[in-house]
Design an enzyme around this catalytic site. Structure first.
Site, PDB file in Angstrom:
ATOM      1  N   ASN A  23       6.004  -3.388 -10.237  1.00 27.91           N
ATOM      2  CA  ASN A  23       6.035  -2.318  -9.233  1.00 27.91           C
ATOM      3  C   ASN A  23       4.662  -1.972  -8.667  1.00 27.91           C
ATOM      4  OD1 ASN A  23       5.113  -1.070 -11.538  1.00 27.91           O
ATOM      5  ND2 ASN A  23       6.332   0.782 -11.284  1.00 27.91           N
ATOM      6  N   CYS A  24       3.632  -2.714  -9.026  1.00 25.80           N
ATOM      7  CA  CYS A  24       2.287  -2.508  -8.479  1.00 25.80           C
ATOM      8  C   CYS A  24       2.234  -3.113  -7.072  1.00 25.80           C
ATOM      9  CB  CYS A  24       1.262  -3.174  -9.394  1.00 25.80           C
ATOM     10  SG  CYS A  24      -0.411  -3.207  -8.725  1.00 25.80           S
ATOM     11  N   SER A  25       1.818  -2.327  -6.090  1.00 28.61           N
ATOM     12  CA  SER A  25       1.805  -2.810  -4.708  1.00 28.61           C
ATOM     13  C   SER A  25       0.868  -3.999  -4.514  1.00 28.61           C
ATOM     14  CB  SER A  25       1.449  -1.681  -3.745  1.00 28.61           C
ATOM     15  OG  SER A  25       0.162  -1.180  -4.023  1.00 28.61           O
ATOM     16  N   VAL A  42       0.078  -6.260  -6.810  1.00 30.15           N
ATOM     17  CA  VAL A  42       0.743  -7.413  -7.426  1.00 30.15           C
ATOM     18  C   VAL A  42       1.833  -7.926  -6.490  1.00 30.15           C
ATOM     19  CG1 VAL A  42       2.213  -8.158  -9.350  1.00 30.15           C
ATOM     20  CG2 VAL A  42       0.198  -6.730  -9.786  1.00 30.15           C
ATOM     21  N   LYS A  43       2.591  -7.028  -5.882  1.00 28.24           N
ATOM     22  CA  LYS A  43       3.639  -7.428  -4.941  1.00 28.24           C
ATOM     23  C   LYS A  43       3.058  -8.243  -3.792  1.00 28.24           C
ATOM     24  CE  LYS A  43       6.849  -3.594  -5.707  1.00 28.24           C
ATOM     25  NZ  LYS A  43       7.476  -2.419  -5.099  1.00 28.24           N
TER      26      LYS A  43
END
Length: 120
Positions: free
Chosen positions: A8-10, A12-13
């Site tokens: 859910n880390c932006s 990482v996304k």
């Protein structure tokens, strides 16, 4: 290639989307589901590329860091104790961490860096 982070880390996304769009295969290591061990972290620190330093592994702008006690924050000041801090609080680590053949090649997401590293 291993990508270490939390789903859910932006940041990482963005990195995972970039890899998917460029059809680059990776194995995802979810810090919320799996534990990093001291041997892996120590090996990563010993083999960091010249442009990265051990203290860059700690994300001092994230919520995990801000919620640490003063005692815990002091652990982030030295290489040996920073590794222990990451083991105890894995989400304090800068994300994503990208490792190839057990060597860290990138921390965070920067498209220009990814293009250079992966020649895309």
């Amino acid at each position: 290639m291993m990508v270490v982070g939390i789903k859910n880390c932006s940041t990482v996304k963005k990195a995972l989307t970039w890899f998917d769009n460029h059809k680059i295969k990776y194995e995802f290591f979810d810090l919320k589901k799996e534990a990093l061990d001291q041997a892996t972290l120590t090996a990563w620190v010993k083999k960091l590329p010249n442009h990265l330093t051990w203290d860059m592994l700690i994300n001092k702008s994230g919520m995990t860091w801000r919620n640490l006690t003063d005692r815990e924050k002091k652990l982030g000041d030295k290489k040996e104790t920073a590794i222990q801090l990451i083991i105890e609080k894995p989400t304090v680590m800068k994300r994503p961490l990208v490792a190839i053949d057990k060597k860290v090649v990138s921390l965070g997401f920067d498209e220009a860096t990814f293009k250079q590293l992966f020649k895309k």
